[in-house]
Write a protein that holds these residues in place. Sequence first.
Motif, PDB file in Angstrom:
ATOM      1  N   VAL A  37      16.712  -2.689   1.724  1.00 29.17           N
ATOM      2  CA  VAL A  37      17.521  -2.768   2.942  1.00 29.17           C
ATOM      3  C   VAL A  37      16.758  -3.407   4.094  1.00 29.17           C
ATOM      4  CG1 VAL A  37      18.996  -0.836   2.296  1.00 29.17           C
ATOM      5  CG2 VAL A  37      16.930  -0.417   3.629  1.00 29.17           C
ATOM      6  N   ALA A  38      15.497  -3.764   3.869  1.00 27.18           N
ATOM      7  CA  ALA A  38      14.701  -4.429   4.902  1.00 27.18           C
ATOM      8  C   ALA A  38      14.989  -5.922   4.897  1.00 27.18           C
ATOM      9  CB  ALA A  38      13.218  -4.184   4.647  1.00 27.18           C
ATOM     10  N   SER A  39      14.761  -6.520   6.028  1.00 29.26           N
ATOM     11  CA  SER A  39      14.945  -7.965   6.120  1.00 29.26           C
ATOM     12  C   SER A  39      13.691  -8.580   6.727  1.00 29.26           C
ATOM     13  CB  SER A  39      16.153  -8.274   6.996  1.00 29.26           C
ATOM     14  OG  SER A  39      16.330  -9.654   7.085  1.00 29.26           O
ATOM     15  N   PRO A  40      12.970  -9.367   5.989  1.00 26.01           N
ATOM     16  CA  PRO A  40      13.142  -9.725   4.578  1.00 26.01           C
ATOM     17  C   PRO A  40      12.758  -8.561   3.673  1.00 26.01           C
ATOM     18  CG  PRO A  40      11.106 -10.671   5.381  1.00 26.01           C
ATOM     19  CD  PRO A  40      11.781 -10.017   6.569  1.00 26.01           C
ATOM     20  N   ILE A  41      13.195  -8.610   2.442  1.00 24.58           N
ATOM     21  CA  ILE A  41      12.913  -7.530   1.497  1.00 24.58           C
ATOM     22  C   ILE A  41      11.417  -7.349   1.322  1.00 24.58           C
ATOM     23  CG2 ILE A  41      13.092  -6.838  -0.923  1.00 24.58           C
ATOM     24  CD1 ILE A  41      15.893  -8.084  -0.924  1.00 24.58           C
ATOM     25  N   PHE A  42      10.689  -8.451   1.194  1.00 23.17           N
ATOM     26  CA  PHE A  42       9.228  -8.371   1.067  1.00 23.17           C
ATOM     27  C   PHE A  42       8.586  -9.210   2.158  1.00 23.17           C
ATOM     28  CE2 PHE A  42       5.203 -10.110  -0.503  1.00 23.17           C
ATOM     29  CZ  PHE A  42       4.505  -8.917  -0.662  1.00 23.17           C
ATOM     30  N   ASP A  43       7.647  -8.612   2.835  1.00 24.69           N
ATOM     31  CA  ASP A  43       6.863  -9.328   3.835  1.00 24.69           C
ATOM     32  C   ASP A  43       5.411  -8.934   3.615  1.00 24.69           C
ATOM     33  OD1 ASP A  43       5.667 -10.501   5.988  1.00 24.69           O
ATOM     34  OD2 ASP A  43       6.890  -9.495   7.503  1.00 24.69           O
ATOM     35  N   SER A  44       4.607  -9.893   3.215  1.00 23.31           N
ATOM     36  CA  SER A  44       3.212  -9.589   2.869  1.00 23.31           C
ATOM     37  C   SER A  44       2.398  -9.128   4.079  1.00 23.31           C
ATOM     38  CB  SER A  44       2.543 -10.804   2.227  1.00 23.31           C
ATOM     39  OG  SER A  44       2.550 -11.891   3.130  1.00 23.31           O
ATOM     40  N   LEU A  79       4.718  10.962  -5.395  1.00 24.06           N
ATOM     41  CA  LEU A  79       5.188  10.325  -4.166  1.00 24.06           C
ATOM     42  C   LEU A  79       4.057  10.186  -3.139  1.00 24.06           C
ATOM     43  CD1 LEU A  79       8.630  12.108  -3.866  1.00 24.06           C
ATOM     44  CD2 LEU A  79       8.257   9.655  -4.197  1.00 24.06           C
ATOM     45  N   LEU A  80       3.238  11.223  -3.014  1.00 19.22           N
ATOM     46  CA  LEU A  80       2.134  11.157  -2.056  1.00 19.22           C
ATOM     47  C   LEU A  80       1.081  10.140  -2.485  1.00 19.22           C
ATOM     48  CD1 LEU A  80       1.810  14.907  -1.117  1.00 19.22           C
ATOM     49  CD2 LEU A  80       2.559  13.041   0.367  1.00 19.22           C
ATOM     50  N   PHE A  81       0.834  10.049  -3.787  1.00 20.45           N
ATOM     51  CA  PHE A  81      -0.115   9.030  -4.245  1.00 20.45           C
ATOM     52  C   PHE A  81       0.434   7.634  -3.980  1.00 20.45           C
ATOM     53  CE2 PHE A  81      -2.186   6.182  -7.227  1.00 20.45           C
ATOM     54  CZ  PHE A  81      -3.513   6.433  -6.897  1.00 20.45           C
ATOM     55  N   HIS A  82       1.726   7.467  -4.166  1.00 22.41           N
ATOM     56  CA  HIS A  82       2.353   6.178  -3.876  1.00 22.41           C
ATOM     57  C   HIS A  82       2.189   5.832  -2.392  1.00 22.41           C
ATOM     58  CE1 HIS A  82       5.266   2.920  -4.465  1.00 22.41           C
ATOM     59  NE2 HIS A  82       5.613   3.193  -3.222  1.00 22.41           N
ATOM     60  N   MET A  83       2.396   6.827  -1.525  1.00 24.73           N
ATOM     61  CA  MET A  83       2.214   6.592  -0.092  1.00 24.73           C
ATOM     62  C   MET A  83       0.762   6.246   0.227  1.00 24.73           C
ATOM     63  SD  MET A  83       5.187   6.815   1.152  1.00 24.73           S
ATOM     64  CE  MET A  83       6.202   6.640  -0.295  1.00 24.73           C
ATOM     65  N   LEU A  84      -0.164   6.898  -0.480  1.00 23.41           N
ATOM     66  CA  LEU A  84      -1.585   6.606  -0.275  1.00 23.41           C
ATOM     67  C   LEU A  84      -1.908   5.165  -0.671  1.00 23.41           C
ATOM     68  CD1 LEU A  84      -4.466   7.636   0.407  1.00 23.41           C
ATOM     69  CD2 LEU A  84      -4.674   8.225  -2.011  1.00 23.41           C
ATOM     70  N   THR A  85      -1.382   4.716  -1.789  1.00 27.30           N
ATOM     71  CA  THR A  85      -1.655   3.341  -2.210  1.00 27.30           C
ATOM     72  C   THR A  85      -1.015   2.337  -1.246  1.00 27.30           C
ATOM     73  OG1 THR A  85       0.211   3.358  -3.745  1.00 27.30           O
ATOM     74  CG2 THR A  85      -1.955   3.907  -4.643  1.00 27.30           C
ATOM     75  N   ASP A  86       0.193   2.657  -0.760  1.00 32.11           N
ATOM     76  CA  ASP A  86       0.813   1.773   0.223  1.00 32.11           C
ATOM     77  C   ASP A  86       0.029   1.778   1.529  1.00 32.11           C
ATOM     78  OD1 ASP A  86       2.722   1.098  -1.588  1.00 32.11           O
ATOM     79  OD2 ASP A  86       4.402   2.024  -0.535  1.00 32.11           O
ATOM     80  N   PHE A  87      -0.516   2.936   1.893  1.00 31.70           N
ATOM     81  CA  PHE A  87      -1.323   3.042   3.112  1.00 31.70           C
ATOM     82  C   PHE A  87      -2.596   2.204   2.998  1.00 31.70           C
ATOM     83  CE2 PHE A  87      -4.421   5.339   5.815  1.00 31.70           C
ATOM     84  CZ  PHE A  87      -3.792   5.157   7.036  1.00 31.70           C
ATOM     85  N   THR A  88      -3.221   2.225   1.820  1.00 34.56           N
ATOM     86  CA  THR A  88      -4.433   1.404   1.645  1.00 34.56           C
ATOM     87  C   THR A  88      -4.085  -0.078   1.681  1.00 34.56           C
ATOM     88  OG1 THR A  88      -4.302   1.551  -0.769  1.00 34.56           O
ATOM     89  CG2 THR A  88      -5.689   3.165   0.356  1.00 34.56           C
ATOM     90  N   ASP A  89      -2.885  -0.430   1.235  1.00 35.28           N
ATOM     91  CA  ASP A  89      -2.441  -1.823   1.327  1.00 35.28           C
ATOM     92  C   ASP A  89      -2.355  -2.277   2.782  1.00 35.28           C
ATOM     93  OD1 ASP A  89      -2.251  -2.010  -1.404  1.00 35.28           O
ATOM     94  OD2 ASP A  89      -0.072  -1.774  -1.467  1.00 35.28           O
ATOM     95  N   CYS A  90      -2.056  -1.351   3.686  1.00 36.04           N
ATOM     96  CA  CYS A  90      -1.947  -1.696   5.107  1.00 36.04           C
ATOM     97  C   CYS A  90      -3.279  -2.175   5.658  1.00 36.04           C
ATOM     98  CB  CYS A  90      -1.464  -0.487   5.914  1.00 36.04           C
ATOM     99  SG  CYS A  90       0.217   0.027   5.503  1.00 36.04           S
ATOM    100  N   PHE A  91      -4.374  -1.689   5.113  1.00 37.16           N
ATOM    101  CA  PHE A  91      -5.694  -2.107   5.600  1.00 37.16           C
ATOM    102  C   PHE A  91      -6.074  -3.494   5.089  1.00 37.16           C
ATOM    103  CE2 PHE A  91      -6.166   2.525   6.007  1.00 37.16           C
ATOM    104  CZ  PHE A  91      -6.468   2.562   7.367  1.00 37.16           C
ATOM    105  N   TRP A  92      -5.412  -3.962   4.059  1.00 38.37           N
ATOM    106  CA  TRP A  92      -5.732  -5.269   3.471  1.00 38.37           C
ATOM    107  C   TRP A  92      -4.982  -6.394   4.176  1.00 38.37           C
ATOM    108  CZ3 TRP A  92      -6.899  -5.403  -2.379  1.00 38.37           C
ATOM    109  CH2 TRP A  92      -7.664  -4.289  -2.721  1.00 38.37           C
ATOM    110  N   LEU A  93      -4.078  -6.018   5.095  1.00 33.79           N
ATOM    111  CA  LEU A  93      -3.281  -7.040   5.783  1.00 33.79           C
ATOM    112  C   LEU A  93      -4.129  -7.902   6.687  1.00 33.79           C
ATOM    113  CD1 LEU A  93      -0.164  -4.915   6.710  1.00 33.79           C
ATOM    114  CD2 LEU A  93      -0.418  -6.500   4.817  1.00 33.79           C
TER     115      LEU A  93
END
Length: 93
Positions: A37-44, A79-93
């Motif tokens: 539901v996000a626009s764009p669906i993927f944004d690196s 779910l929490l591990f998934h959030m953790l992996t997504d959180f670590t992805d935020c630092f790679w931006l």
Amino acid sequence: MHFLIPGIIAYFFFKDNWKMVWLTFILTMFVDIDHLVASPIFDSNRCSINYHLLHSYYAIFLYFLLLIPSKTRIVGIGLLFHMLTDFTDCFWL
């Protein structure tokens, strides 16, 4: 990190039923449906945490609550591990 590490966690911490636990961890990745539901669906260059509804701080709080009952604990961990992996992805931006 979304596939291999959950398998390692399942194997070492849930030896008796590790395949089912790993499958449950993998199924918790359906939480990413909120990306559709996000626009764009993927944004690196976008951090998922607190941007998407199911990645919000409120949702993460509910995922912590899933740790309390033993019947929902594995889903909560996934779910929490998934959030953790997504959180670590935020630092790679």
